[in-house]
Design a protein around this motif. Structure first.
Motif, PDB file in Angstrom:
ATOM      1  N   PRO A  90       0.896  -1.120  -0.059  1.00 26.94           N
ATOM      2  CA  PRO A  90      -0.140   0.034  -0.021  1.00 26.94           C
ATOM      3  C   PRO A  90       0.799   1.322   0.103  1.00 26.94           C
ATOM      4  N   ARG A  91       1.921   1.250   0.205  1.00 23.34           N
ATOM      5  CA  ARG A  91       2.923   2.300   0.299  1.00 23.34           C
ATOM      6  C   ARG A  91       3.466   2.947  -1.173  1.00 23.34           C
ATOM      7  N   TRP A  92       3.232   1.964  -2.096  1.00 22.31           N
ATOM      8  CA  TRP A  92       3.750   2.247  -3.383  1.00 22.31           C
ATOM      9  C   TRP A  92       2.305   2.274  -4.436  1.00 22.31           C
ATOM     10  N   VAL A  93       1.508   3.156  -4.036  1.00 19.57           N
ATOM     11  CA  VAL A  93       0.147   3.264  -4.960  1.00 19.57           C
ATOM     12  C   VAL A  93       0.503   4.023  -5.871  1.00 19.57           C
ATOM     13  N   ASP A  94       1.388   5.020  -6.062  1.00 18.87           N
ATOM     14  CA  ASP A  94       1.588   5.664  -7.406  1.00 18.87           C
ATOM     15  C   ASP A  94       2.247   4.774  -8.480  1.00 18.87           C
ATOM     16  N   PHE A  95       3.254   3.967  -8.078  1.00 19.96           N
ATOM     17  CA  PHE A  95       3.642   2.792  -9.085  1.00 19.96           C
ATOM     18  C   PHE A  95       2.779   2.111  -9.673  1.00 19.96           C
ATOM     19  N   GLN A  96       1.928   1.480  -8.407  1.00 16.42           N
ATOM     20  CA  GLN A  96       0.696   0.635  -8.899  1.00 16.42           C
ATOM     21  C   GLN A  96      -0.232   1.384  -9.882  1.00 16.42           C
ATOM     22  N   ALA A  97      -0.601   2.569  -9.849  1.00 20.01           N
ATOM     23  CA  ALA A  97      -1.182   3.349 -10.851  1.00 20.01           C
ATOM     24  C   ALA A  97      -0.877   3.324 -12.310  1.00 20.01           C
ATOM     25  N   PHE A  98       0.368   3.416 -12.143  1.00 15.73           N
ATOM     26  CA  PHE A  98       1.149   3.219 -13.557  1.00 15.73           C
ATOM     27  C   PHE A  98       0.991   2.031 -14.023  1.00 15.73           C
ATOM     28  N   GLU A  99       1.453   1.063 -13.200  1.00 17.46           N
ATOM     29  CA  GLU A  99       1.437  -0.435 -13.752  1.00 17.46           C
ATOM     30  C   GLU A  99       0.086  -0.834 -14.182  1.00 17.46           C
ATOM     31  N   ARG A 100      -0.806  -0.380 -13.684  1.00 16.37           N
ATOM     32  CA  ARG A 100      -2.259  -0.741 -13.923  1.00 16.37           C
ATOM     33  C   ARG A 100      -2.561  -0.856 -15.464  1.00 16.37           C
ATOM     34  N   TRP A 101      -2.008   0.037 -16.240  1.00 17.30           N
ATOM     35  CA  TRP A 101      -2.158   0.210 -17.537  1.00 17.30           C
ATOM     36  C   TRP A 101      -0.923  -0.008 -18.368  1.00 17.30           C
ATOM     37  N   GLU A 102       0.210  -0.325 -17.963  1.00 19.27           N
ATOM     38  CA  GLU A 102       1.562  -0.455 -18.453  1.00 19.27           C
ATOM     39  C   GLU A 102       1.441  -1.597 -19.418  1.00 19.27           C
ATOM     40  N   LEU A 103       1.812  -1.262 -20.784  1.00 19.28           N
ATOM     41  CA  LEU A 103       1.621  -2.236 -21.748  1.00 19.28           C
ATOM     42  C   LEU A 103       2.431  -3.490 -21.395  1.00 19.28           C
ATOM     43  N   LEU A 104       3.659  -3.418 -20.884  1.00 24.77           N
ATOM     44  CA  LEU A 104       4.586  -4.618 -20.563  1.00 24.77           C
ATOM     45  C   LEU A 104       3.950  -5.468 -19.222  1.00 24.77           C
ATOM     46  N   ASN A 105       2.981  -4.863 -18.716  1.00 25.25           N
ATOM     47  CA  ASN A 105       2.285  -5.530 -17.591  1.00 25.25           C
ATOM     48  C   ASN A 105       0.922  -6.187 -17.982  1.00 25.25           C
ATOM     49  N   LEU A 106       0.598  -5.724 -19.124  1.00 28.99           N
ATOM     50  CA  LEU A 106      -0.825  -6.189 -19.552  1.00 28.99           C
ATOM     51  C   LEU A 106      -0.971  -7.438 -20.368  1.00 28.99           C
ATOM     52  N   GLU A 107      -1.953  -8.334 -20.134  1.00 29.26           N
ATOM     53  CA  GLU A 107      -2.311  -9.426 -20.955  1.00 29.26           C
ATOM     54  C   GLU A 107      -3.702  -9.187 -21.782  1.00 29.26           C
ATOM     55  N   PRO A 108      -3.979 -10.117 -22.854  1.00 28.13           N
ATOM     56  CA  PRO A 108      -5.106  -9.932 -23.659  1.00 28.13           C
ATOM     57  C   PRO A 108      -6.101 -10.119 -22.707  1.00 28.13           C
ATOM     58  N   PRO A 109      -7.102  -9.244 -23.158  1.00 31.72           N
ATOM     59  CA  PRO A 109      -7.314  -8.347 -24.484  1.00 31.72           C
ATOM     60  C   PRO A 109      -6.910  -6.891 -24.281  1.00 31.72           C
ATOM     61  N   HIS A 111      -4.294  -5.762 -23.231  1.00 32.13           N
ATOM     62  CA  HIS A 111      -2.825  -5.486 -24.128  1.00 32.13           C
ATOM     63  C   HIS A 111      -3.170  -5.405 -25.669  1.00 32.13           C
ATOM     64  N   THR A 112      -3.762  -6.249 -26.301  1.00 34.52           N
ATOM     65  CA  THR A 112      -3.959  -6.225 -27.607  1.00 34.52           C
ATOM     66  C   THR A 112      -4.550  -5.104 -28.198  1.00 34.52           C
ATOM     67  N   ARG A 113      -5.569  -4.596 -27.362  1.00 36.78           N
ATOM     68  CA  ARG A 113      -6.413  -3.395 -27.838  1.00 36.78           C
ATOM     69  C   ARG A 113      -5.217  -1.899 -27.770  1.00 36.78           C
ATOM     70  N   LEU A 114      -4.524  -1.928 -26.676  1.00 32.49           N
ATOM     71  CA  LEU A 114      -3.541  -0.553 -26.736  1.00 32.49           C
ATOM     72  C   LEU A 114      -2.461  -0.793 -27.459  1.00 32.49           C
ATOM     73  N   ARG A 115      -1.852  -2.092 -27.654  1.00 30.31           N
ATOM     74  CA  ARG A 115      -0.645  -2.292 -28.551  1.00 30.31           C
ATOM     75  C   ARG A 115      -1.201  -2.065 -29.769  1.00 30.31           C
ATOM     76  N   ARG A 116      -2.269  -2.366 -30.377  1.00 27.00           N
ATOM     77  CA  ARG A 116      -2.580  -1.791 -31.727  1.00 27.00           C
ATOM     78  C   ARG A 116      -2.747  -0.548 -31.984  1.00 27.00           C
ATOM     79  N   LEU A 117      -2.908   0.244 -31.117  1.00 23.13           N
ATOM     80  CA  LEU A 117      -3.052   1.703 -31.152  1.00 23.13           C
ATOM     81  C   LEU A 117      -1.735   2.418 -31.474  1.00 23.13           C
ATOM     82  N   VAL A 118      -0.802   1.751 -30.833  1.00 16.38           N
ATOM     83  CA  VAL A 118       0.476   2.299 -30.493  1.00 16.38           C
ATOM     84  C   VAL A 118       1.490   1.933 -31.621  1.00 16.38           C
TER      85      VAL A 118
END
Length: 426
Positions: A90-109, A111-118
């Motif tokens: 719970p001390r690292w909530v700012d890092f967790q907010a970043f990782e929630r939608w970080e491409l390298l930390n996502l799985e389908p579906p 990840h697929t949607r975001l990667r296609r856009l980029v």
């Protein structure tokens, strides 16, 4: 189901990222580990390590292994031991907010949607359109060094070069680039193994500042549209819905960090290797071997990222004869796999004519490096510019390796530079 705390001492703790000697040169230890067992654990370490090429190659593509487990499980369901880091502290909530939608930390579906856009911004065709501007940027930066007779390759050249390119592509003001560099360096330190609590706190703080900075830029972009990648993400829709600001901010963060950190390290590692192997530099200068072929050996021989980690998402996963329990964390050791003699003859030799693009330095599977075409263009541009004037690469006193393990590179690498001949080399 789940993962126990017990550690099987199948091998001594030969991979020790906290050791300065190991970070300086991990390759001898990799060789010991690679020949000890296909899969092993170390005392006091929760990970299962894969160091052989075929195993790492397969693991990148195995959909039973994921970059996260949170799309299917929570830590309690996996019965993760308290000492297994999940960045759910719970001390690292700012890092967790970043990782929630970080491409390298996502799985389908997702990840697929975001990667296609980029992806469109990083196709080989799109990147080729950047060639003239990239070459101009390299020429300007190197000219300052030629005027002095030397250049510090990491900070005065590679950082300014790579960070400037990715910032221009995304749409970050030149005035903010030093801030972006500092926040990027601090944020990625969270990925170092055996990081201290002080380091984690610093990374968390930086991730929060980085994310808030980008949220402000996103709000400005919504009010003042432009033609850059950030504006494209703001306007994009996925299945009829626009991306949230949180999704855009995390995507921009990982592109800014990955878009320069790895390339800076690859540039310094490559130039240092060529300086240490003057006959290989001669082969480039005489056009015996193409620069593009040399780049693949640079990436194989001393990769800028040493490993990635995956979670076991299903029961029944085995590597060789070793079962990997559901919820296990697996280290895919790229640096070791790239020097596996089962795949690469004479793996500890730096041979730029190897012409083997099957190294694992750019990852694999659905998470294969999206910026690979741009990274290759940047390395090609730098080596072409140096080859046009430098009969030899001479490293000046004071060269210093980074003390980090995961992000392998140099803190300082000053090289001599001759006068600009105005020539070209390709």
């Amino acid at each position: 189901m789940g993962q126990t705390c017990a550690v099987t001492d199948t091998v001594a703790r030969v991979l020790d990222p906290s050791s300065a000697g190991f970070a300086l040169d991990p390759y001898p230890a990799y060789a010991v580990a690679r020949e000890s067992a296909a899969v092993f654990r170390q005392p006091g370490d929760h990970r299962y390590y894969l160091t052989r090429y075929d195993d790492v190659h397969a693991a990148f593509r195995d959909r039973r292994l994921g970059s996260t487990f949170l799309h299917r499980y929570n830590p309690e369901e996996l019965r993760l031991a308290p000492d297994i880091p999940t960045w759910r502290d719970p001390r690292w909530v700012d890092f967790q907010a970043f990782e929630r939608w970080e491409l390298l930390n996502l799985e389908p579906p997702a990840h697929t949607r975001l990667r296609r856009l980029v992806l469109e911004a990083f196709t080989p065709r799109a990147v080729e359109g950047l060639r003239t501007g990239v070459a101009d940027r390299a020429r300007v930066l190197l000219q300052a060094g030629r005027d002095r007779g030397s250049i510090e390759l990491v900070n005065d050249y590679a950082q300014a070069f790579s960070l400037g390119i990715i910032c221009d592509l995304i749409g970050i003001s030149p005035a903010d680039r030093e801030t972006i560099k500092r926040l990027s360096d601090d944020t990625v330190s969270m990925y170092e193994p055996d990081r201290s609590e002080e380091r984690q706190a610093q990374a968390n703080s930086a991730a929060g500042d980085f994310r808030r900075y980008l949220l402000d830029v996103i709000a400005h972009r919504r009010a003042n549209p432009r033609t850059d990648l950030l504006a494209a993400l703001v306007e994009a829709t996925v299945d009829g819905e626009r991306l949230s600001d949180d999704q855009i901010a995390s995507t921009a963060m990982v592109l800014l960090m990955a878009g320069h950190e790895a390339t800076v390290n690859a540039t310094a590692n490559g130039v240092a290797a060529l300086a240490a192997h003057p006959d290989e530099w001669r082969r480039i200068r005489t056009r015996e071997v193409s620069i593009r072929a040399a780049i693949e050996e640079i990436l194989r021989f001393d990769p800028p990222l040493q490993w990635f980690e995956r979670w076991v998402l299903d029961e029944g996963v085995e590597i060789g004869d070793t079962p990997l329990p559901l919820g296990s964390r697996v280290a895919l050791v790229i640096g070791a796999a790239n020097r596996d003699p089962r795949r690469f003859p004479r793996p500890d030799e730096f041979d730029i004519a190897r012409s083997d693009t099957a190294h694992l330095s750019l990852g694999g599977g659905i998470h294969f490096c999206i910026g690979a075409p741009l990274a290759r263009l940047e390395l090609e541009t730098t080596l072409t510019a140096l080859a046009s004037t430098e009969p030899a690469i001479v490293v000046l006193p004071g060269a210093t390796r980074r003390p980090t393990f995961q992000f392998r590179g140099w803190e300082r690498l000053e090289i001599a530079l001759g006068p600009d001949s105005g020539g070209s080399h390709g």
